[in-house]
Design a protein around this motif. Structure first.
Motif: not given
Length: 387
Positions: A347-374
């Motif tokens: 349970f604890v590791v799930s929260l930690i991994v999810s937090t890390v992957m949000y900042y490492l993958v999710e947020k950059p992916s969203m920003n990348f989508g915004k960048y590609l679409t201008g």
């Protein structure tokens, strides 16, 4: 209403948490819903969480229906506000938001599968042992990555079945919105009901073996439409609810709760517990949840609490990674420590991994989508001009 609906993020976070709790509970032999403990006096407390409305805390499928409602709500807003960009830009942002994190989580699951070397654990439930119970090959991975054909999501990462439907519906969603924007609400509801019946009937008759079959996608598209209709009328709905007394709001919330837990609350009669009734009861219950989140100041304050907001922020990653964490840690640590301790660690590791992957993958992916679409570049240009 503002441009960002933080209440919806919180609802999504709570729903993701109930999926996690449901999967964790189903992994333990005695908690698993496939193990009948009704009438057993040794499991009075356990049965409260299995056979009463308290099962909300592990209502996984119900949470997925809620996810679909929320997606339909949020995706529809630019269409109703007439601020939507072209289809290509919409699709690019959707792929960056959903597919890129999905693909990375899928590959992460494959790596953890080979690291943990899964095998049958006798005191775990049959449901748990049914995950990662067959070898994963390149064909499985490519099929999942490409949404090709009918494949078994349990072989790699069980929760991803809903994301296959999410991406399919996202692709056709602008065409559904073309209808919803122009049609009267009554006709739109009729269309949603027709699609739902068609999808469920086709699934029932053809009886496909996979959770990612195309027929049930038609039904889930109808739920997206309900979410969109909620967005269309949320101003009127929220005004209506805000004008009611606290007791009326509590009664409405209770009705939503009972419908959301329809399968558990009402007696197990086949007449009322067919798949169509169950799905629409959950959909209506989830719609009431969303409506009251906008119509009740008290509930809105609760949903805007920082811990719940944070849970909403990492909810997608939590959904993607919790089963991978649970499966891999259980197989790696089994024999070294008790399952209860493994579950707490997972349970604890799930929260930690999810937090890390949000900042490492999710947020950059969203920003990348915004960048590609201008969108990101236009924002920077506006700031430069203002300066």
């Amino acid at each position: 209403m503002g441009s960002r609906y933080h209440q919806l993020d919180s609802i999504r976070g709570i729903a993701a948490l109930t999926v996690l709790l449901g999967h964790f509970a189903s992994s333990i032999l005695i908690f698993c819903t496939c193990t009948n403990t009704t009438g057993n006096e040794d499991h009075v407390i356990l049965n409260l969480f299995k056979y009463t409305p308290l099962s909300f805390f592990g209502a996984g499928h119900e949470a997925v229906i809620l996810f679909f409602l929320l997606s339909g709500f949020v995706l529809s807003l630019p269409f109703f506000k007439q601020t939507n960009t072209g289809y290509g830009q919409y699709l690019i942002r959707r792929i960056c938001r959903i597919y890129i994190p999905f693909a990375i989580a899928l590959l992460f699951a494959v790596v953890m599968y080979f690291i943990s070397s899964p095998s049958v654990i006798t005191h775990m439930s049959s449901w748990f042992n049914g995950q990662w119970d067959m070898p994963i090959d390149v064909k499985d991975v490519l099929a999942a990555l490409g949404f090709i054909g009918v494949f078994d999501t349990d072989k790699i990462n069980p929760p991803i079945w809903s994301l296959v439907h999410e991406m399919r519906i996202s692709i056709i969603f602008p065409f559904l919105m073309f209808v919803l924007v122009r049609w009267r609400t009554l006709f739109s509801v009729a269309l949603a009901c027709a699609l739902s019946v068609l999808g469920i009937a086709a699934t029932s008759v053809l009886n496909p073996s996979s959770l990612v079959n195309m027929y049930i996608t038609i039904h889930y598209a109808a739920i997206f439409m309900v979410g969109a209709l909620l967005a269309k009328h949320m101003s009127e709905i929220s005004r209506f609810i805000r004008g009611k007394s606290r007791i009326v709001k509590v009664i409405m919330l209770l009705i939503g709760f009972l419908l959301y837990n329809f399968k558990t609350v009402l007696p197990n009669w086949s007449l009322i517990h067919n798949y169509l009734f169950n799905e629409w009861a959950i959909t209506i219950g989830g719609s009431i949840y969303i409506s009251i989140a906008f119509g009740s100041i008290t509930l809105e304050r609760v949903l805007l609490l920082s811990p719940i907001q944070f849970l909403g922020k990492i909810s997608y990653s939590l959904y993607l990674y919790h089963m991978v964490v649970l499966l891999s840690l259980t197989h790696l640590l089994h024999g070294w420590m008790n399952i209860e301790i493994i579950l707490v660690i997972s349970f604890v590791v799930s929260l930690i991994v999810s937090t890390v992957m949000y900042y490492l993958v999710e947020k950059p992916s969203m920003n990348f989508g915004k960048y590609l679409t201008g969108k990101e570049r236009s924002t920077k240009n506006q700031r430069t001009t203002a300066a």
